[in-house]
Design a protein around this motif. Structure first.
Motif, short mmCIF file in Angstrom:
data_model
loop_
_atom_site.label_atom_id
_atom_site.label_comp_id
_atom_site.label_asym_id
_atom_site.label_seq_id
_atom_site.Cartn_x
_atom_site.Cartn_y
_atom_site.Cartn_z
N PHE A 185 5.21 -88.24 64.60
CA PHE A 185 3.98 -88.02 65.36
C PHE A 185 3.77 -89.19 66.31
O PHE A 185 3.96 -90.34 65.94
N THR A 186 3.37 -88.85 67.53
CA THR A 186 3.16 -89.90 68.54
C THR A 186 1.73 -90.38 68.56
O THR A 186 1.37 -91.25 69.36
N THR A 187 0.88 -89.82 67.68
CA THR A 187 -0.48 -90.30 67.52
C THR A 187 -0.85 -90.17 66.04
O THR A 187 -0.15 -89.50 65.29
N THR A 188 -1.93 -90.84 65.65
CA THR A 188 -2.32 -90.80 64.23
C THR A 188 -2.82 -89.42 63.87
O THR A 188 -3.72 -88.89 64.53
N MET A 189 -2.25 -88.86 62.82
CA MET A 189 -2.63 -87.53 62.38
C MET A 189 -3.41 -87.63 61.06
O MET A 189 -3.13 -88.49 60.23
N ARG A 190 -4.38 -86.72 60.89
CA ARG A 190 -5.22 -86.74 59.70
C ARG A 190 -4.56 -86.03 58.54
O ARG A 190 -4.73 -86.40 57.37
N ALA A 191 -3.82 -84.99 58.83
CA ALA A 191 -3.19 -84.17 57.79
C ALA A 191 -2.04 -83.41 58.39
O ALA A 191 -1.96 -83.21 59.61
N VAL A 192 -1.14 -82.94 57.54
CA VAL A 192 0.01 -82.16 58.01
C VAL A 192 0.21 -80.96 57.08
O VAL A 192 -0.08 -81.03 55.88
N LEU B 227 3.58 -73.80 52.78
CA LEU B 227 4.39 -74.53 51.80
C LEU B 227 3.61 -75.72 51.24
O LEU B 227 3.47 -75.87 50.04
N PHE B 228 3.13 -76.59 52.13
CA PHE B 228 2.39 -77.78 51.71
C PHE B 228 1.29 -78.10 52.70
O PHE B 228 1.41 -77.82 53.88
N TYR B 229 0.24 -78.74 52.14
CA TYR B 229 -0.81 -79.34 52.95
C TYR B 229 -1.03 -80.73 52.39
O TYR B 229 -1.29 -80.90 51.20
N LEU B 230 -0.85 -81.76 53.25
CA LEU B 230 -0.99 -83.14 52.77
C LEU B 230 -1.87 -83.96 53.70
O LEU B 230 -1.69 -83.91 54.91
N ALA B 231 -2.78 -84.71 53.10
CA ALA B 231 -3.53 -85.72 53.85
C ALA B 231 -2.90 -87.10 53.63
O ALA B 231 -3.20 -88.04 54.39
N SER B 232 -2.06 -87.21 52.62
CA SER B 232 -1.32 -88.44 52.35
C SER B 232 -0.38 -88.18 51.17
O SER B 232 -0.50 -87.16 50.48
N GLY B 233 0.56 -89.10 50.95
CA GLY B 233 1.36 -89.06 49.75
C GLY B 233 2.44 -87.99 49.72
O GLY B 233 2.94 -87.58 50.76
N THR B 234 2.78 -87.60 48.51
CA THR B 234 3.90 -86.69 48.27
C THR B 234 3.45 -85.54 47.37
O THR B 234 2.67 -85.75 46.44
N THR C 80 8.03 -85.56 56.01
CA THR C 80 9.33 -84.99 55.69
C THR C 80 9.17 -83.80 54.73
O THR C 80 8.20 -83.73 53.97
N LEU C 81 10.13 -82.91 54.82
CA LEU C 81 10.23 -81.79 53.88
C LEU C 81 11.65 -81.79 53.34
O LEU C 81 12.60 -81.68 54.10
N HIS C 82 11.77 -81.99 52.03
CA HIS C 82 13.08 -82.01 51.39
C HIS C 82 13.31 -80.68 50.68
O HIS C 82 12.43 -80.19 49.96
N ILE C 83 14.47 -80.11 50.89
CA ILE C 83 14.87 -78.89 50.20
C ILE C 83 16.08 -79.24 49.35
O ILE C 83 17.06 -79.81 49.86
N ARG C 84 16.03 -78.90 48.06
CA ARG C 84 17.20 -79.12 47.20
C ARG C 84 17.63 -77.78 46.62
O ARG C 84 16.83 -76.84 46.53
N ASP C 85 18.92 -77.71 46.26
CA ASP C 85 19.46 -76.50 45.66
C ASP C 85 19.11 -75.27 46.51
O ASP C 85 18.52 -74.29 46.02
N ALA C 86 19.45 -75.33 47.78
CA ALA C 86 19.07 -74.27 48.71
C ALA C 86 19.57 -72.90 48.25
O ALA C 86 20.69 -72.76 47.73
N GLN C 87 18.72 -71.89 48.46
CA GLN C 87 19.04 -70.51 48.14
C GLN C 87 19.02 -69.68 49.42
O GLN C 87 18.41 -70.07 50.42
N LEU C 88 19.67 -68.50 49.36
CA LEU C 88 19.76 -67.65 50.55
C LEU C 88 18.36 -67.33 51.10
O LEU C 88 18.16 -67.28 52.32
N GLU C 89 17.40 -67.12 50.19
CA GLU C 89 16.05 -66.74 50.63
C GLU C 89 15.29 -67.88 51.30
O GLU C 89 14.19 -67.67 51.83
N ASP C 90 15.85 -69.09 51.30
CA ASP C 90 15.22 -70.21 52.00
C ASP C 90 15.47 -70.14 53.51
O ASP C 90 14.85 -70.89 54.28
N SER C 91 16.37 -69.27 53.92
CA SER C 91 16.65 -69.14 55.35
C SER C 91 15.39 -68.75 56.10
O SER C 91 14.58 -67.97 55.61
N GLY C 92 15.23 -69.29 57.29
CA GLY C 92 14.06 -69.02 58.10
C GLY C 92 13.81 -70.21 59.00
O GLY C 92 14.63 -71.12 59.08
#
Lengths: 112, 109
Positions: free
Chosen positions: B25-32, B46-53, B71-83
């Motif tokens: 982000f090129t400016t301070t963001m409140r949430a993602v 998938l997720f809503y975060l104001a801070s942390g993990t 960041t968004l980490h995907i582990r053990d990817a499955q076919l249905e994760d495509s998109g």
């Protein structure tokens, strides 16, 4: 997981025709957003409301786009005179406050 | 200028592997928020975060407001994760979330 309802799912209009799409936000969500997603997947924010009041909107100087969120009726987005470049997925979203935004399934507009 | 820079634009994974998507982000963001958009165009939260993990199954997301990234980490990817995966960030409450350009993920057998 979203309860935002958008109708119709698909809309086909000729150039110059009016195109109108509707959105029912989730119950209890006073904030509503409209976005346009083009064929390159880019999101363009159009307008948002808190209850019936406009909070922000892009410069709609073309005046072809209008939107409203009347009380006790669905929100709506209308294009007065459709152009080929308006073909896109129009997404409506709502939220309660400092919370996540939920999107409807969208209205896919094709202008022929 | 663009306030949300998402990378990579495309990613190909074999089933069972993992990777990370990032938004700067090129400016301070409140949430993602992170979304998956399926082939019919539906955006899945998938997720809503104001801070942390936060973690949910094979997905984990982090938001660092001070350093202006998520960041968004995907582990053990499955076919249905495509998109296509999008991050969207808010500057102030009720301001329209600003979207990244998306990451098109293809998971192959």
């Amino acid at each position: 997981n979203s309860k935002v309802i958008q109708t119709p799912r698909y809309l086909v209009k000729g150039q110059g025709q009016k195109a109108k799409m509707r959105c029912i936000p989730e119950k209890g969500h006073p904030v509503v957003f409209w976005y346009q997603q083009n064929k390159n997947n880019e999101f363009k924010f159009l307008i948002n409301f808190q209850n019936q009041e406009v909070l922000q909107q892009i410069d709609m100087t073309e005046k072809r786009f209008s939107a409203e969120c009347p009380s006790n009726s669905p929100c709506s987005l209308e294009i007065q005179s459709s152009e080929a470049g308006d073909s896109a997925l129009y997404l409506c979203a709502s939220k309660q406050g400092n919370t996540e935004v939920f999107f409807g399934k969208g209205t896919r507009l094709t202008v022929v | 200028g663009d306030q949300v820079e998402q990378s990579p634009s495309a990613l190909s994974l074999h089933e069972g592997t993992g990777s990370a998507l990032r938004c700067n982000f090129t400016t301070t963001m409140r949430a993602v928020q992170w979304f998956q958009q399926n082939s019919r165009g539906s955006l899945i939260n998938l997720f809503y975060l104001a801070s942390g993990t936060k973690e949910n199954g094979r997905l984990k997301s982090t938001f660092n407001s001070k350093e202006s990234y998520s960041t968004l980490h995907i582990r053990d990817a499955q076919l249905e994760d495509s998109g296509t995966y999008f991050c969207a960030a808010e500057v102030l409450n009720n301001n329209a979330p600003r979207f990244g350009a998306g990451t098109k993920l293809s998971v192959k057998p």
